[in-house]
Scaffold this active site. Structure first.
Site, PDB file in Angstrom:
ATOM      1  N   HIS A  83       0.830  -1.211   0.000  1.00 14.94           N
ATOM      2  CA  HIS A  83       0.000   0.000   0.000  1.00 14.94           C
ATOM      3  C   HIS A  83       0.863   1.260   0.000  1.00 14.94           C
ATOM      4  CE1 HIS A  83      -3.535  -2.420   1.937  1.00 14.94           C
ATOM      5  NE2 HIS A  83      -3.166  -2.884   0.750  1.00 14.94           N
ATOM      6  N   HIS A 241      -8.998  -1.948  -5.509  1.00 10.79           N
ATOM      7  CA  HIS A 241      -7.945  -2.287  -4.553  1.00 10.79           C
ATOM      8  C   HIS A 241      -6.931  -3.238  -5.179  1.00 10.79           C
ATOM      9  CE1 HIS A 241      -5.946  -2.560  -0.739  1.00 10.79           C
ATOM     10  NE2 HIS A 241      -5.799  -3.857  -0.987  1.00 10.79           N
ATOM     11  N   ASP A 245      -2.969  -2.651  -5.374  1.00 10.73           N
ATOM     12  CA  ASP A 245      -1.934  -3.626  -5.037  1.00 10.73           C
ATOM     13  C   ASP A 245      -0.966  -3.838  -6.200  1.00 10.73           C
ATOM     14  OD1 ASP A 245      -2.752  -4.117  -2.446  1.00 10.73           O
ATOM     15  OD2 ASP A 245      -3.840  -5.964  -2.925  1.00 10.73           O
ATOM     16  N   HIS A 268      -0.438 -10.749  -5.574  1.00  7.97           N
ATOM     17  CA  HIS A 268       0.945 -10.383  -5.289  1.00  7.97           C
ATOM     18  C   HIS A 268       1.947 -11.309  -5.988  1.00  7.97           C
ATOM     19  CE1 HIS A 268      -0.582  -7.538  -2.457  1.00  7.97           C
ATOM     20  NE2 HIS A 268      -1.143  -8.470  -1.707  1.00  7.97           N
TER      21      HIS A 268
END
Length: 315
Positions: A83, A241, A245, A268
């Protein structure tokens, strides 16, 4: 702020909170840094008493399960960096030293907005050196089951196209694509919060995750509705969001990217994995530098004398 010049902060900025996974308190201070420093984390508060400097770089990533971790747990690591990294990249900041006194970044409200607000409060400064980019020259792609992530060349800028597809009907399938600029990032991405499904909470707790999660920092998703009484900040907050990321993970390239990123059901691991694929072959990319202010002035004067528009590179 000139986009062809490296930037840093005008003054330090400090934030405090708890880690979303560890539940432990943490304090961070964002320090101005000189040209070509990049983003690095100074991990303090180690049991040994020795601080550790960890470069924010994909080669330093040690874990990508539910968050992005850099460094080694045994000798010093920092978790959930995505973040903050997203905020720094989204605002076009090149050089910062992040001092942190614990193993996990504070989650704050679950979005990048508090980081953006802290940065805006102190302001940005130029570093007196030209910005450098990683220019994608050839397409690279990774796949895992039905998911994929890819980078491909474009003429200028950085464009992201992120698509999610969840079985949970509250989240469902949605897609967000846009060119990344500081104004667009502030307006459309920074406020999107992290989320999790209520049915997974017990499993996360047993695995040592989400120990600091609450309705104050996470969008909790039930089988038929969002649990948070205030609801969503955006109708498509979930994909925004995931976009946030992706920006943070791709910041681990070490320099801004000139290229287009596309992912489907990524995360991720996929975000970091596509960087590994990009850097696996030197023919995939080039490092290019913006024109210096002196060169820009000379080009402008030369172009003016010829009645032509000055050209200062293709970025």
């Amino acid at each position: 702020m000139r986009t062809n010049q490296q930037t840093t902060l005008k003054a330090p900025a400090t934030l405090r909170g708890i880690g979303v996974h560890s539940g432990n308190p943490a304090e961070i201070t964002l320090h101005p840094a000189p040209a070509n420093h990049g983003i690095a984390f100074l991990r303090t508060g180690m049991p040994t008493g020795n601080d550790r400097l960890i470069k924010a770089h994909h080669a330093c990533v040690s874990a990508t399960e539910l968050c992005t971790v850099i460094g080694d747990v045994a000798t010093g690591a920092v978790a959930t960096i995505e973040h903050l990294m997203s905020a720094l990249y989204g605002l076009g900041i090149d050089n910062v030293l992040v001092e942190i006194d614990g193993p996990e970044m504070p989650i704050l409200d679950g979005s990048a907005r508090p980081f953006v607000q802290a940065i805006d409060a102190v302001g940005l400064a130029t570093c007196g050196a030209p910005r450098r980019w990683i220019k994608v020259l050839r397409p690279v792609r990774i796949e895992a089951d039905h998911a994929f992530a890819e980078l491909r060349p474009i003429d200028r800028g950085f464009r992201l196209d992120v698509e999610i597809d969840f079985e949970n009907p509250v989240i469902g399938r949605s897609r967000k694509a846009m060119d990344l600029t500081p104004s667009a990032y502030r307006r459309e991405i920074a406020g999107a919060r992290t989320f999790g499904m209520m049915r997974d909470v017990e499993r996360y707790w047993k695995a040592g995750f989400a120990l600091g999660a609450s309705l104050e920092n996470t969008v909790a998703v039930g089988e038929t509705a969002v649990v948070n009484p205030e609801g969503l900040r955006y109708a498509d907050e979930f994909v925004r969001h995931k976009f946030l990321d992706a920006v943070g993970d791709l910041a681990l390239a070490g320099l801004p990217i000139q290229g287009a990123y596309r992912s489907y059901c990524g995360g991720h691991r996929m975000n970091v994995g596509v960087l590994t694929a990009l850097f696996a072959d030197r023919a995939n990319y080039a490092i290019v530098e913006a024109a210096s202010p002196r060169r820009e002035t000379a080009l402008a004067e030369f172009g003016s004398s010829l009645g032509l528009a000055a050209f200062a590179g293709d970025l």
